[in-house]
Write a protein that holds these residues in place. Structure first.
Motif, PDB file in Angstrom:
ATOM      1  N   MET A 188       0.820  -1.222   0.000  1.00 27.56           N
ATOM      2  CA  MET A 188       0.000   0.000   0.000  1.00 27.56           C
ATOM      3  C   MET A 188       0.847   1.262   0.000  1.00 27.56           C
ATOM      4  SD  MET A 188      -2.879  -0.877   2.852  1.00 27.56           S
ATOM      5  CE  MET A 188      -3.854   0.578   2.507  1.00 27.56           C
ATOM      6  N   ILE A 189       1.994   1.182   0.635  1.00 28.32           N
ATOM      7  CA  ILE A 189       2.839   2.364   0.798  1.00 28.32           C
ATOM      8  C   ILE A 189       4.215   2.038   0.236  1.00 28.32           C
ATOM      9  CG2 ILE A 189       3.867   3.952   2.468  1.00 28.32           C
ATOM     10  CD1 ILE A 189       1.443   3.385   4.263  1.00 28.32           C
ATOM     11  N   SER A 190       4.675   2.864  -0.694  1.00 22.92           N
ATOM     12  CA  SER A 190       5.932   2.561  -1.375  1.00 22.92           C
ATOM     13  C   SER A 190       7.153   2.784  -0.496  1.00 22.92           C
ATOM     14  CB  SER A 190       6.046   3.384  -2.659  1.00 22.92           C
ATOM     15  OG  SER A 190       6.010   4.764  -2.347  1.00 22.92           O
ATOM     16  N   SER A 191       7.103   3.749   0.416  1.00 21.84           N
ATOM     17  CA  SER A 191       8.272   4.012   1.256  1.00 21.84           C
ATOM     18  C   SER A 191       8.249   3.065   2.451  1.00 21.84           C
ATOM     19  CB  SER A 191       8.295   5.470   1.724  1.00 21.84           C
ATOM     20  OG  SER A 191       7.133   5.774   2.452  1.00 21.84           O
ATOM     21  N   GLN A 192       9.267   2.237   2.534  1.00 20.57           N
ATOM     22  CA  GLN A 192       9.339   1.261   3.625  1.00 20.57           C
ATOM     23  C   GLN A 192      10.031   1.870   4.835  1.00 20.57           C
ATOM     24  OE1 GLN A 192       7.976  -1.892   4.191  1.00 20.57           O
ATOM     25  NE2 GLN A 192       6.766  -1.177   2.471  1.00 20.57           N
ATOM     26  N   GLY A 193      10.067   1.109   5.900  1.00 16.35           N
ATOM     27  CA  GLY A 193      10.553   1.597   7.178  1.00 16.35           C
ATOM     28  C   GLY A 193       9.355   1.696   8.091  1.00 16.35           C
ATOM     29  N   THR A 194       9.536   2.276   9.258  1.00 18.15           N
ATOM     30  CA  THR A 194       8.427   2.481  10.171  1.00 18.15           C
ATOM     31  C   THR A 194       8.581   3.850  10.810  1.00 18.15           C
ATOM     32  OG1 THR A 194       8.336   0.111  10.639  1.00 18.15           O
ATOM     33  CG2 THR A 194       7.159   1.552  12.141  1.00 18.15           C
ATOM     34  N   SER A 195       7.633   4.717  10.541  1.00 19.01           N
ATOM     35  CA  SER A 195       7.646   6.070  11.099  1.00 19.01           C
ATOM     36  C   SER A 195       6.356   6.310  11.866  1.00 19.01           C
ATOM     37  CB  SER A 195       7.805   7.104   9.983  1.00 19.01           C
ATOM     38  OG  SER A 195       9.044   6.952   9.338  1.00 19.01           O
ATOM     39  N   ILE A 196       6.400   5.993  13.136  1.00 18.85           N
ATOM     40  CA  ILE A 196       5.215   6.153  13.982  1.00 18.85           C
ATOM     41  C   ILE A 196       4.785   7.609  14.041  1.00 18.85           C
ATOM     42  CG2 ILE A 196       4.379   5.939  16.360  1.00 18.85           C
ATOM     43  CD1 ILE A 196       6.020   3.336  16.553  1.00 18.85           C
ATOM     44  N   ASP A 197       5.747   8.535  13.980  1.00 16.88           N
ATOM     45  CA  ASP A 197       5.393   9.953  14.024  1.00 16.88           C
ATOM     46  C   ASP A 197       4.499  10.360  12.867  1.00 16.88           C
ATOM     47  OD1 ASP A 197       7.670   9.569  12.312  1.00 16.88           O
ATOM     48  OD2 ASP A 197       8.049  11.728  12.378  1.00 16.88           O
ATOM     49  N   GLN A 198       4.682   9.737  11.699  1.00 14.48           N
ATOM     50  CA  GLN A 198       3.839  10.034  10.543  1.00 14.48           C
ATOM     51  C   GLN A 198       2.380   9.654  10.819  1.00 14.48           C
ATOM     52  OE1 GLN A 198       4.805  11.277   7.351  1.00 14.48           O
ATOM     53  NE2 GLN A 198       6.746  11.779   8.332  1.00 14.48           N
ATOM     54  N   ILE A 241      -2.209   2.638  18.092  1.00 11.64           N
ATOM     55  CA  ILE A 241      -1.098   2.341  17.192  1.00 11.64           C
ATOM     56  C   ILE A 241      -0.745   0.867  17.339  1.00 11.64           C
ATOM     57  CG2 ILE A 241       1.317   2.797  16.645  1.00 11.64           C
ATOM     58  CD1 ILE A 241       0.897   5.615  17.823  1.00 11.64           C
ATOM     59  N   ILE A 242      -0.796   0.151  16.220  1.00 11.21           N
ATOM     60  CA  ILE A 242      -0.484  -1.272  16.229  1.00 11.21           C
ATOM     61  C   ILE A 242       0.788  -1.468  15.414  1.00 11.21           C
ATOM     62  CG2 ILE A 242      -1.308  -3.571  15.651  1.00 11.21           C
ATOM     63  CD1 ILE A 242      -4.168  -2.332  15.943  1.00 11.21           C
ATOM     64  N   SER A 243       1.802  -2.034  16.051  1.00  6.39           N
ATOM     65  CA  SER A 243       3.108  -2.149  15.412  1.00  6.39           C
ATOM     66  C   SER A 243       3.897  -3.293  16.025  1.00  6.39           C
ATOM     67  CB  SER A 243       3.878  -0.834  15.607  1.00  6.39           C
ATOM     68  OG  SER A 243       5.184  -0.921  15.086  1.00  6.39           O
ATOM     69  N   ASP A 244       4.996  -3.642  15.367  1.00 13.51           N
ATOM     70  CA  ASP A 244       5.912  -4.627  15.935  1.00 13.51           C
ATOM     71  C   ASP A 244       6.971  -3.948  16.791  1.00 13.51           C
ATOM     72  OD1 ASP A 244       7.438  -3.449  13.955  1.00 13.51           O
ATOM     73  OD2 ASP A 244       7.699  -5.280  12.780  1.00 13.51           O
ATOM     74  N   GLY A 245       6.857  -2.650  16.963  1.00 11.92           N
ATOM     75  CA  GLY A 245       7.736  -1.919  17.865  1.00 11.92           C
ATOM     76  C   GLY A 245       8.909  -1.242  17.202  1.00 11.92           C
ATOM     77  N   GLU A 246       9.164  -1.556  15.961  1.00  9.44           N
ATOM     78  CA  GLU A 246      10.270  -0.931  15.243  1.00  9.44           C
ATOM     79  C   GLU A 246       9.871   0.481  14.838  1.00  9.44           C
ATOM     80  OE1 GLU A 246      13.100  -2.547  11.722  1.00  9.44           O
ATOM     81  OE2 GLU A 246      10.959  -2.598  11.317  1.00  9.44           O
ATOM     82  N   ASP A 247      10.761   1.444  15.005  1.00  8.68           N
ATOM     83  CA  ASP A 247      10.492   2.823  14.605  1.00  8.68           C
ATOM     84  C   ASP A 247      11.774   3.441  14.088  1.00  8.68           C
ATOM     85  OD1 ASP A 247       9.290   5.285  14.196  1.00  8.68           O
ATOM     86  OD2 ASP A 247       9.378   5.876  16.292  1.00  8.68           O
ATOM     87  N   HIS A 248      11.753   3.920  12.840  1.00 10.46           N
ATOM     88  CA  HIS A 248      12.929   4.510  12.208  1.00 10.46           C
ATOM     89  C   HIS A 248      12.951   6.030  12.305  1.00 10.46           C
ATOM     90  CE1 HIS A 248      13.019   0.652   9.620  1.00 10.46           C
ATOM     91  NE2 HIS A 248      13.720   0.502  10.732  1.00 10.46           N
ATOM     92  N   SER A 249      11.998   6.607  12.996  1.00  5.58           N
ATOM     93  CA  SER A 249      11.956   8.067  13.114  1.00  5.58           C
ATOM     94  C   SER A 249      12.396   8.486  14.505  1.00  5.58           C
ATOM     95  CB  SER A 249      10.549   8.593  12.840  1.00  5.58           C
ATOM     96  OG  SER A 249       9.687   8.226  13.888  1.00  5.58           O
ATOM     97  N   ASP A 250      12.774   9.734  14.613  1.00 10.70           N
ATOM     98  CA  ASP A 250      13.178  10.275  15.913  1.00 10.70           C
ATOM     99  C   ASP A 250      12.137  11.227  16.484  1.00 10.70           C
ATOM    100  OD1 ASP A 250      15.635   8.957  15.746  1.00 10.70           O
ATOM    101  OD2 ASP A 250      16.542  10.612  14.627  1.00 10.70           O
ATOM    102  N   ASN A 251      10.997  11.355  15.807  1.00 10.26           N
ATOM    103  CA  ASN A 251      10.041  12.395  16.167  1.00 10.26           C
ATOM    104  C   ASN A 251       8.756  11.878  16.813  1.00 10.26           C
ATOM    105  OD1 ASN A 251      11.833  14.244  14.984  1.00 10.26           O
ATOM    106  ND2 ASN A 251      10.922  13.894  12.967  1.00 10.26           N
ATOM    107  N   ALA A 252       8.681  10.611  17.146  1.00 11.82           N
ATOM    108  CA  ALA A 252       7.437  10.057  17.693  1.00 11.82           C
ATOM    109  C   ALA A 252       7.068  10.728  19.012  1.00 11.82           C
ATOM    110  CB  ALA A 252       7.556   8.548  17.876  1.00 11.82           C
ATOM    111  N   GLU A 253       8.046  11.008  19.843  1.00  9.88           N
ATOM    112  CA  GLU A 253       7.765  11.615  21.142  1.00  9.88           C
ATOM    113  C   GLU A 253       7.204  13.032  20.990  1.00  9.88           C
ATOM    114  OE1 GLU A 253      10.170  12.590  25.229  1.00  9.88           O
ATOM    115  OE2 GLU A 253      10.762  10.800  24.100  1.00  9.88           O
ATOM    116  N   SER A 254       7.799  13.824  20.103  1.00  8.46           N
ATOM    117  CA  SER A 254       7.288  15.187  19.907  1.00  8.46           C
ATOM    118  C   SER A 254       5.916  15.166  19.230  1.00  8.46           C
ATOM    119  CB  SER A 254       8.283  16.040  19.120  1.00  8.46           C
ATOM    120  OG  SER A 254       8.495  15.500  17.829  1.00  8.46           O
ATOM    121  N   ALA A 255       5.683  14.204  18.329  1.00  5.34           N
ATOM    122  CA  ALA A 255       4.359  14.076  17.703  1.00  5.34           C
ATOM    123  C   ALA A 255       3.311  13.714  18.748  1.00  5.34           C
ATOM    124  CB  ALA A 255       4.392  13.028  16.595  1.00  5.34           C
TER     125      ALA A 255
END
Length: 168
Positions: free
Chosen positions: A100-110, A132-146
């Motif tokens: 569904m989404i072409s950009s891979q990785g995990t960005s919870i902040d998005q 938020i349902i995830s396997d816990g991996e997050d490639h972003s640094d902005n989840a806390e500020s979001a």
């Protein structure tokens, strides 16, 4: 001999009637991780399918709540806007996949940002919940500020981890 029927007082009415209804539910957005890591089979059948089952079970227990769905990996995508049609929500949920989404990785902040800006009205006093349902991996640094920004509009965030500590 031909019979002719005459029908009187047939006066169908069409149109709409606007009626105010006080809703007592909350607004819930499910943000589901659709990154490729969710295809790991450390839980049966895999993390993504288990997530879909979990969301469907939660939807089955809702009453007068509205729900929305976000898919996210490297970016976030609105799958279903706020609705009270649970059947449609489950149908859209079943179609979610890593393609569904072409950009891979995990960005919870998005996912948090999308819920904050597109799904929840800041002026609405309805309770707002992001799951938020995830396997816990997050490639972003902005989840806390979001999450801090989300708190400012009264949104609560619940996270659900899917997978095992051992991994897949």
């Amino acid at each position: 001999m031909k019979k002719i029927f005459k029908i009187d007082n047939v006066n169908p009415k069409m149109g709409t009637k606007i009626e105010k209804v006080k809703r007592q539910g909350i607004d819930i957005v499910f943000a589901v991780d659709v990154s490729k890591s969710m295809l790991a089979e450390d839980v049966a059948p895999n993390r993504l399918e288990k997530s879909k089952q979990l969301v469907s079970q939660l939807i089955n227990q809702l009453g007068s709540d509205r729900i929305g769905i976000i898919a996210y990996s490297g970016s976030a995508f609105p799958v279903l806007p706020m609705t009270s049609d649970y059947g449609v929500a489950k149908m859209f949920m079943q179609g979610m996949n890593p393609g569904m989404i072409s950009s891979q990785g995990t960005s919870i902040d998005q996912a948090i940002d999308l819920a904050t800006t597109k799904f929840f009205d800041k002026k609405d006093k309805t309770n707002k919940l992001l799951i938020i349902i995830s396997d816990g991996e997050d490639h972003s640094d902005n989840a806390e500020s979001a999450a801090e920004e989300a708190e400012k509009i009264g949104m609560k965030i619940v996270t659900v981890g899917v997978g095992t500590e051992k991994g897949g």
